[in-house]
Motif scaffolding. Structure first.
Motif, PDB file in Angstrom:
ATOM      1  N   GLU A  32       8.764  34.616 -23.444  1.00 47.50           N
ATOM      2  CA  GLU A  32       7.763  33.864 -22.692  1.00 47.50           C
ATOM      3  C   GLU A  32       6.876  33.074 -23.665  1.00 47.50           C
ATOM      4  O   GLU A  32       6.374  33.631 -24.635  1.00 47.50           O
ATOM      5  CB  GLU A  32       6.921  34.814 -21.844  1.00 47.50           C
ATOM      6  CG  GLU A  32       6.164  34.132 -20.746  1.00 47.50           C
ATOM      7  CD  GLU A  32       5.622  35.099 -19.704  1.00 47.50           C
ATOM      8  OE1 GLU A  32       5.150  34.607 -18.673  1.00 47.50           O
ATOM      9  OE2 GLU A  32       5.650  36.329 -19.924  1.00 47.50           O
ATOM     10  N   TYR A  33       6.702  31.800 -23.370  1.00 48.57           N
ATOM     11  CA  TYR A  33       5.888  30.897 -24.176  1.00 48.57           C
ATOM     12  C   TYR A  33       4.784  30.344 -23.286  1.00 48.57           C
ATOM     13  O   TYR A  33       4.921  30.300 -22.064  1.00 48.57           O
ATOM     14  CB  TYR A  33       6.720  29.730 -24.702  1.00 48.57           C
ATOM     15  CG  TYR A  33       7.774  30.125 -25.696  1.00 48.57           C
ATOM     16  CD1 TYR A  33       7.554  29.982 -27.061  1.00 48.57           C
ATOM     17  CD2 TYR A  33       8.993  30.640 -25.286  1.00 48.57           C
ATOM     18  CE1 TYR A  33       8.520  30.340 -27.986  1.00 48.57           C
ATOM     19  CE2 TYR A  33       9.966  31.013 -26.205  1.00 48.57           C
ATOM     20  CZ  TYR A  33       9.722  30.856 -27.549  1.00 48.57           C
ATOM     21  OH  TYR A  33      10.676  31.218 -28.463  1.00 48.57           O
ATOM     22  N   ALA A 145      -0.288  36.252 -27.765  1.00 54.04           N
ATOM     23  CA  ALA A 145      -1.191  36.948 -26.843  1.00 54.04           C
ATOM     24  C   ALA A 145      -0.394  37.990 -26.078  1.00 54.04           C
ATOM     25  O   ALA A 145       0.765  37.757 -25.707  1.00 54.04           O
ATOM     26  CB  ALA A 145      -1.828  35.965 -25.870  1.00 54.04           C
ATOM     27  N   THR A 146      -0.990  39.154 -25.856  1.00 57.76           N
ATOM     28  CA  THR A 146      -0.365  40.184 -25.032  1.00 57.76           C
ATOM     29  C   THR A 146      -0.962  40.095 -23.640  1.00 57.76           C
ATOM     30  O   THR A 146      -2.174  40.264 -23.462  1.00 57.76           O
ATOM     31  CB  THR A 146      -0.591  41.581 -25.629  1.00 57.76           C
ATOM     32  OG1 THR A 146      -0.089  41.587 -26.969  1.00 57.76           O
ATOM     33  CG2 THR A 146       0.122  42.637 -24.819  1.00 57.76           C
ATOM     34  N   LEU A 147      -0.109  39.806 -22.665  1.00 56.46           N
ATOM     35  CA  LEU A 147      -0.537  39.652 -21.285  1.00 56.46           C
ATOM     36  C   LEU A 147       0.327  40.527 -20.398  1.00 56.46           C
ATOM     37  O   LEU A 147       1.554  40.399 -20.408  1.00 56.46           O
ATOM     38  CB  LEU A 147      -0.402  38.200 -20.835  1.00 56.46           C
ATOM     39  CG  LEU A 147      -1.099  37.161 -21.697  1.00 56.46           C
ATOM     40  CD1 LEU A 147      -0.691  35.770 -21.269  1.00 56.46           C
ATOM     41  CD2 LEU A 147      -2.599  37.325 -21.582  1.00 56.46           C
ATOM     42  N   GLU A 148      -0.296  41.418 -19.651  1.00 51.95           N
ATOM     43  CA  GLU A 148       0.434  42.296 -18.737  1.00 51.95           C
ATOM     44  C   GLU A 148       1.627  42.951 -19.432  1.00 51.95           C
ATOM     45  O   GLU A 148       2.755  42.911 -18.941  1.00 51.95           O
ATOM     46  CB  GLU A 148       0.872  41.519 -17.492  1.00 51.95           C
ATOM     47  CG  GLU A 148      -0.289  40.977 -16.688  1.00 51.95           C
ATOM     48  CD  GLU A 148       0.139  40.200 -15.462  1.00 51.95           C
ATOM     49  OE1 GLU A 148       1.338  40.184 -15.130  1.00 51.95           O
ATOM     50  OE2 GLU A 148      -0.740  39.601 -14.839  1.00 51.95           O
ATOM     51  N   ASN A 149       1.376  43.526 -20.599  1.00 51.66           N
ATOM     52  CA  ASN A 149       2.377  44.262 -21.378  1.00 51.66           C
ATOM     53  C   ASN A 149       3.520  43.397 -21.901  1.00 51.66           C
ATOM     54  O   ASN A 149       4.588  43.899 -22.218  1.00 51.66           O
ATOM     55  CB  ASN A 149       2.937  45.446 -20.589  1.00 51.66           C
ATOM     56  CG  ASN A 149       1.857  46.427 -20.214  1.00 51.66           C
ATOM     57  OD1 ASN A 149       0.941  46.678 -21.007  1.00 51.66           O
ATOM     58  ND2 ASN A 149       1.931  46.972 -19.019  1.00 51.66           N
ATOM     59  N   ALA A 150       3.331  42.090 -21.959  1.00 54.51           N
ATOM     60  CA  ALA A 150       4.350  41.196 -22.511  1.00 54.51           C
ATOM     61  C   ALA A 150       3.705  40.319 -23.571  1.00 54.51           C
ATOM     62  O   ALA A 150       2.552  39.929 -23.455  1.00 54.51           O
ATOM     63  CB  ALA A 150       4.939  40.326 -21.406  1.00 54.51           C
ATOM     64  N   MET A 151       4.461  40.025 -24.608  1.00 51.58           N
ATOM     65  CA  MET A 151       3.997  39.141 -25.669  1.00 51.58           C
ATOM     66  C   MET A 151       4.313  37.708 -25.271  1.00 51.58           C
ATOM     67  O   MET A 151       5.433  37.383 -24.890  1.00 51.58           O
ATOM     68  CB  MET A 151       4.701  39.481 -26.986  1.00 51.58           C
ATOM     69  CG  MET A 151       4.222  38.692 -28.164  1.00 51.58           C
ATOM     70  SD  MET A 151       2.581  39.125 -28.732  1.00 51.58           S
ATOM     71  CE  MET A 151       2.838  40.781 -29.314  1.00 51.58           C
ATOM     72  N   VAL A 152       3.300  36.840 -25.339  1.00 50.27           N
ATOM     73  CA  VAL A 152       3.470  35.430 -25.027  1.00 50.27           C
ATOM     74  C   VAL A 152       3.184  34.636 -26.291  1.00 50.27           C
ATOM     75  O   VAL A 152       2.163  34.848 -26.951  1.00 50.27           O
ATOM     76  CB  VAL A 152       2.522  34.981 -23.896  1.00 50.27           C
ATOM     77  CG1 VAL A 152       2.650  33.489 -23.644  1.00 50.27           C
ATOM     78  CG2 VAL A 152       2.801  35.759 -22.620  1.00 50.27           C
TER      79      VAL A 152
END
Length: 174
Positions: A32-33, A145-152
């Protein structure tokens, strides 16, 4: 595709009324970007482009978007990822790109696998990109950035194409 674009347009409107920076996220090879939502002008389904000779392979060509010639960059090719056939969720994100050297801003389209979501990301939660030395070019990565347990991976779109590449596309399109 239409419904997803409407949902994202709603998220953009909602986000303008909230705190933090807004990022449109998209998928590319399972990762995810994100890009600054204020730079996004339009999200379009994939359509054919006019190829431009003597440009890097990741520049697919140009489209005429209401009188503006827009170079289209395939991010999979730009990032040296495996190329895939474009499908029904493949989209072009049309962005305003500023010249890092202070020149005029331009419009550019990015071909991505699919649009994901819009997130509020406080600036302090964006960590700098790791330093890989001169082996890996991360100039266009603004941070992680870590958003909702995912790295973006947050992209600095102003550095995706250098001035020389943008000039070559503009000259060829004319």
């Amino acid at each position: 595709m239409e419904a997803a674009a409407q949902n994202i347009a709603h998220d953009i409107q909602q986000g303008m009324e909230s705190d933090g920076d807004q990022y449109l996220t998209f998928m590319l090879a399972g990762e995810e970007y994100g890009v600054d939502i204020l730079r996004v002008q339009e999200i379009k389904g994939w359509d054919s482009v006019t190829p431009i000779p003597n440009t890097p392979e990741y520049i697919r060509g140009v489209i005429n978007l209401r009188g503006t010639i827009v170079p289209i960059v395939d991010l999979r090719r730009r990032f040296n990822l495996e190329t895939v056939e474009y499908g029904p969720v493949t989209v072009v994100i049309v962005l305003r790109v500023d010249d890092p050297n202070g020149g005029k801003s331009r419009v550019m389209g990015l071909v991505v696998d699919a649009v994901s979501d819009v997130y509020n990301v406080p600036e302090e939660s964006i960590k700098p990109a790791p330093d890989f030395g001169s082996v890996v070019d991360v100039d266009f990565v603004q941070g992680l950035a870590t958003l909702e347990n995912a790295m973006v991976i947050i992209l600095n779109i102003d550095r995706l194409l250098n001035a020389e590449e943008m000039s070559a596309v503009e000259r060829a399109a004319q």
